[in-house]
Write an enzyme that holds these catalytic residues in place. Structure first.
Site, PDB file in Angstrom:
ATOM      1  N   TRP A  12       0.834  -1.211   0.000  1.00  0.00           N
ATOM      2  CA  TRP A  12       0.000   0.000   0.000  1.00  0.00           C
ATOM      3  C   TRP A  12       0.866   1.258   0.000  1.00  0.00           C
ATOM      4  O   TRP A  12       0.521   2.257  -0.635  1.00  0.00           O
ATOM      5  CB  TRP A  12      -0.925   0.001   1.215  1.00  0.00           C
ATOM      6  CG  TRP A  12      -1.830   1.193   1.302  1.00  0.00           C
ATOM      7  CD1 TRP A  12      -3.081   1.323   0.766  1.00  0.00           C
ATOM      8  CD2 TRP A  12      -1.554   2.449   1.951  1.00  0.00           C
ATOM      9  NE1 TRP A  12      -3.603   2.566   1.048  1.00  0.00           N
ATOM     10  CE2 TRP A  12      -2.683   3.281   1.777  1.00  0.00           C
ATOM     11  CE3 TRP A  12      -0.469   2.950   2.669  1.00  0.00           C
ATOM     12  CZ2 TRP A  12      -2.757   4.571   2.287  1.00  0.00           C
ATOM     13  CZ3 TRP A  12      -0.532   4.248   3.183  1.00  0.00           C
ATOM     14  CH2 TRP A  12      -1.673   5.029   2.990  1.00  0.00           C
ATOM     15  N   HIS A  13       1.982   1.200   0.694  1.00  0.00           N
ATOM     16  CA  HIS A  13       2.833   2.385   0.817  1.00  0.00           C
ATOM     17  C   HIS A  13       3.615   2.695  -0.451  1.00  0.00           C
ATOM     18  O   HIS A  13       4.032   3.846  -0.641  1.00  0.00           O
ATOM     19  CB  HIS A  13       3.802   2.229   1.991  1.00  0.00           C
ATOM     20  CG  HIS A  13       3.178   2.489   3.319  1.00  0.00           C
ATOM     21  ND1 HIS A  13       2.511   1.518   4.032  1.00  0.00           N
ATOM     22  CD2 HIS A  13       3.091   3.631   4.054  1.00  0.00           C
ATOM     23  CE1 HIS A  13       2.055   2.038   5.158  1.00  0.00           C
ATOM     24  NE2 HIS A  13       2.380   3.311   5.199  1.00  0.00           N
ATOM     25  N   GLY A  14       3.805   1.728  -1.312  1.00  0.00           N
ATOM     26  CA  GLY A  14       4.531   2.050  -2.527  1.00  0.00           C
ATOM     27  C   GLY A  14       4.838   0.837  -3.380  1.00  0.00           C
ATOM     28  O   GLY A  14       4.888  -0.298  -2.889  1.00  0.00           O
TER      29      GLY A  14
END
Length: 460
Positions: A319-321
């Site tokens: 989700w963060h990258g």
């Protein structure tokens, strides 16, 4: 447009507040919807279409779910269709190049990258939009029949760009009925100013130290310099993101909305389990409610629980990258959390408070190394510098200079990251007013002269 900008503080926000409170109740959501579209379009006018497409799709899916006499099987397929639409949009814009790059590397192909810029806030509003469909499906909320109200929920500018991630069931009633009192507005202003100060005066200043150190070759860094750098990054990302969350919550209060808290002094934690109950709370809650529990949580035996925890943490990293370091970061915390669940928490409970706190801080800081560098080789080099494995001294003159010149700032950051920093409500109102006025003036003065005003979570 970001909250910590002169344009937002002195043009956009005053105009929106004036129009909002001058307008009759029945058109306030429409006004907020239009204002939110303007806010988003200021930086990315083309990508409004993506957000509107996601909103229209989920609004339509919600209406289908809300029809009386809907069969359970058909309702399930509607939810699946919504998830496919939302994750397809998110996947194409955020993960397509990551996937193509890895395919090219593995198979020796030359598939061209899309090279599309990431729509701001897409990870946040996609998750919010999906929460609506799932809440309606589960019966936690009724289908929203007013398109403007639904559009306001998705696009609401205070939490559009960086959260907190607001589940639809939290805002459903507030979209129809909310009360904006003078005391609530004043609390919103107070909370906004605290967030502004955290972002502008603390995160930005310590971020300069991290930028200086991270720009150097890691294998040339003395041990002290490497530790100073990652500690600076730990403070920067906390005050940057929690400051933005504070500003979002404050803006919500000014407009009559109550958003859930997103941070609760995470660096006072005595375990990683506790840390993740205090850090980015809305994201952890989303994954718990919409992934971990639906997968079975801890109700179907040890192996299924281990599977569910690792799925959640790999997804949290992803989700963060779109990069392997984020997957590694998610795996890192997933393994630690499993260890704590099995035996480490019992051991930590027997240790003195300072020892368990030191344990948590060391693991958190090491985790930030994984988070900070997209290049896996740089992660290894930086960890080597921190552990003294690169043949460099413990410190040199530059390291001592950086430690000396940033000592006061680091002390302030350490105090500000704990509950000790809270301004007592028993203080005289005049002193409180003077404090918040000084905070606003200092932040404004910084922004007038600043060329360095990054926002780390824009990349997510």
């Amino acid at each position: 447009m970001v909250f910590s900008s002169l344009l937002f503080l002195f043009v956009f926000l005053p105009i929106v507040l004036a129009l909002y409170y001058a307008s009759p109740w029945r058109i306030r959501n429409l006004l907020l919807f239009i204002a939110s579209l303007v806010f988003y379009a200021w930086g990315e006018p083309v990508y409004i279409a993506i957000m509107l497409l996601s909103s229209v799709a989920d609004y339509s899916f919600g209406l289908l779910l809300g029809r009386s006499g809907q069969s359970a099987k058909r309702s399930k397929w509607i939810v699946i269709a919504s998830v496919i639409v939302n994750l397809s949009l998110l996947g194409y814009f955020k993960y397509a190049d990551f996937l193509i790059g890895n395919i090219n590397g593995l198979l020796g192909t030359d598939i061209p990258l899309t090279e599309l810029p990431l729509p701001i806030g897409i990870s946040f509003y996609t998750f919010q939009s999906m929460s609506y469909i799932i809440d309606v499906y589960k019966g936690k909320a009724k289908a929203q029949r007013n398109w403007i109200d639904f559009g306001t929920f998705v696009a609401l500018f205070p939490q559009l760009v960086a959260g907190p991630i607001v589940q639809y069931s939290t805002l459903a009633e507030q979209l129809k009925n909310r009360t904006a009192t003078v005391s609530m507005f004043a609390e919103g202003v107070r909370r906004f100013l605290i967030g502004l100060g955290k972002k502008v005066l603390l995160a930005n200043n310590i971020g300069l130290l991290w930028d200086t150190i991270s720009a150097s070759q890691a294998d040339t860094l003395p041990v002290l310099t490497a530790w100073l750098g990652i500690i600076a990054y730990a403070f920067q990302i906390y005050f940057d993101f929690s400051g933005y969350s504070d500003m979002a919550i404050g803006l919500g209060l000014m407009l009559g909305f109550r958003f859930n808290e997103n941070f609760h002094y995470p660096y006072v934690s005595r375990s990683i389990t506790e840390f993740w109950r205090r850090w980015h709370i809305s994201l952890g809650t989303w994954f718990r409610d919409y992934v971990y529990i639906p997968l079975g949580g801890n109700r179907r035996g040890l192996l299924i629980q281990v599977r569910n925890i690792m799925i959640v943490w790999l997804l949290t990293g992803l989700w963060h990258g779109a990069s392997w370091n984020f997957l590694l970061w998610g795996l890192y915390f997933g393994v630690i959390l499993l260890g704590e669940k099995w035996f480490l928490l019992r051991l930590l409970a027997r240790l003195p408070g300072w020892a368990s706190h030191l344990y948590a801080l060391l693991l958190i800081v090491l985790g930030w190394v994984l988070f900070a560098f997209d290049d896996l080789s740089r992660i290894g080099e930086y960890l080597g510098a921190m552990l003294g494995l690169n043949g460099q001294p413990l410190w040199d003159d530059t390291a001592l200079y950086l430690a000396y010149t940033n000592a006061v700032l680091l002390l302030v950051l350490g105090i500000a990251a704990t509950p000790w920093r809270r301004l007592r409500r028993s203080y005289h109102p005049v002193l409180q007013l003077a404090w918040y006025a000084a905070l606003f003036l200092a932040s404004t003065a910084y922004l007038v002269d600043a060329t360095y005003n990054p926002f780390l979570y824009f990349r997510f």
